[in-house]
Design an enzyme around this catalytic site. Structure first.
Site, PDB file in Angstrom:
ATOM      1  N   ASP A   1       7.039  -3.446 -26.528  1.00 25.15           N
ATOM      2  CA  ASP A   1       7.781  -3.402 -25.274  1.00 25.15           C
ATOM      3  C   ASP A   1       7.350  -4.510 -24.323  1.00 25.15           C
ATOM      4  O   ASP A   1       6.226  -5.024 -24.396  1.00 25.15           O
ATOM      5  CB  ASP A   1       7.572  -2.049 -24.580  1.00 25.15           C
ATOM      6  CG  ASP A   1       8.135  -0.891 -25.384  1.00 25.15           C
ATOM      7  OD1 ASP A   1       9.051  -1.128 -26.187  1.00 25.15           O
ATOM      8  OD2 ASP A   1       7.660   0.245 -25.189  1.00 25.15           O
ATOM      9  N   LYS A   2       8.229  -4.826 -23.409  1.00 22.82           N
ATOM     10  CA  LYS A   2       7.949  -5.849 -22.407  1.00 22.82           C
ATOM     11  C   LYS A   2       6.606  -5.613 -21.720  1.00 22.82           C
ATOM     12  O   LYS A   2       5.799  -6.531 -21.559  1.00 22.82           O
ATOM     13  CB  LYS A   2       9.070  -5.870 -21.365  1.00 22.82           C
ATOM     14  CG  LYS A   2       8.792  -6.746 -20.160  1.00 22.82           C
ATOM     15  CD  LYS A   2       9.844  -6.556 -19.071  1.00 22.82           C
ATOM     16  CE  LYS A   2       9.456  -7.313 -17.807  1.00 22.82           C
ATOM     17  NZ  LYS A   2      10.398  -7.049 -16.694  1.00 22.82           N
TER      18      LYS A   2
END
Length: 306
Positions: free
Chosen positions: A137-138
């Site tokens: 994820d970011k």
């Protein structure tokens, strides 16, 4: 296909919706059709349905595809923390806050943009995800393996599918976990209440996370998580499911949480077999500074006397 379309189902068209629509929309891939269905761009009799929905005689299907968004994928001179590199693979330590590949809403300044500036990449995963075998994820930091050619990509992807690679994370979660270790075996899919979220659902995809307690505080627990599968938001959803959402993750946990650049989740260990030599390789990356400083803060303010 860019315009809205309606289809009335007759006796020759019954069956699973994504397969039926594939006969009408030959220029649209099945994965794209499934995404339209999941995102609510396809309705049956005015209602959203699942990709497994079986069309019946008389059903009215309405298709409203997403407006296409153009993305110009350009190499960008963005610094990379490269842990290892040879002619086939790159192991990179991604910082929290960096998106892995371009997508609507994040057309540039991604890890892929930086990698393209640095090196040629495999082409198997399409125009906007070259070299990307798996994602984090970011707002998760840590190790990713990247393929520089298609031979490497096929090998690394096969290892992920056969679960022969290693992926271990360190996570800080809310609450005190009593067990020393455990296994979360709960299927994951799109949340029926919030389509931006994932959830444990009966008809979801198989997902397994193993965890081990590293340290307990008064209000938090530091754990190591080992992935057996790699579903979207897997650790975040699984830990929230047992009542211990990740610190710094208001999407799946409480709004009042620890400050930071994102969830306290770090991919600290990555292992795989080299795609050309067959050598077993293992890499580690230390916790980022913000994570380490938070643990030092908890040692002073939230220490648990055991």
């Amino acid at each position: 296909m860019n315009s809205e379309r309606q289809i009335k189902i007759d006796a020759d068209l019954t069956g699973r919706i994504d397969k039926v629509l594939g006969h009408f929309l030959s220029d649209v891939s099945r994965s794209q059709l499934q995404k339209w269905i999941e995102d609510g761009h396809v309705t049956v009799n005015g209602q959203s349905v699942k990709t497994k929905y079986k069309l019946q005689v008389g059903d009215m299907v309405r298709i409203i595809p997403e407006e296409p968004q153009t993305i110009d994928l350009e190499p960008e001179n963005i610094p990379l923390d490269i842990v290892y590199e040879d002619d086939d693979v790159i192991v990179v330590n991604k910082p929290a806050g960096m998106v892995v590949h371009p997508a609507p809403g994040h057309p540039s300044h991604t890890l892929v943009n930086a990698l393209l500036y640095h090196s040629p990449l495999s082409t198997i995963n399409g125009e906007f995800r070259p070299g990307i075998v798996h994602r984090i994820d970011k707002d998760t930091s840590g190790l990713l393996m990247v393929a520089k050619n298609d031979l490497a990509h096929r090998s690394l992807a096969a290892q992920l599918k056969s679960k022969t690679n290693q992926r271990e994370y360190v996570a800080l979660v809310h609450g005190v976990i009593k067990e020393e270790q455990g296994t979360l075996d709960a299927p994951l899919g799109r949340s029926k209440k919030d389509r931006k979220k994932r959830a444990v659902v009966l008809d979801g995809r198989h997902a397994v996370t193993h965890f081990k307690v590293l340290k307990r505080y008064q209000h938090y627990t530091l754990v190591k998580c080992r992935l057996e599968t790699g579903r979207t938001h897997q650790i975040r959803v699984h830990m929230a499911y047992i009542g211990h959402p990740l610190a710094g993750d208001p999407l799946y946990g409480p709004r009042k949480t620890l400050a930071g650049p994102g969830q306290y989740l770090h991919a600290g260990l990555l292992g795989f077999r080299h795609p050309r030599s067959g050598q077993e390789m293992t890499f580690t990356a230390p916790l980022p500074d913000y994570f380490t400083k938070m643990l030092e803060h908890l040692d002073k303010t939230d220490r648990r006397d055991e």
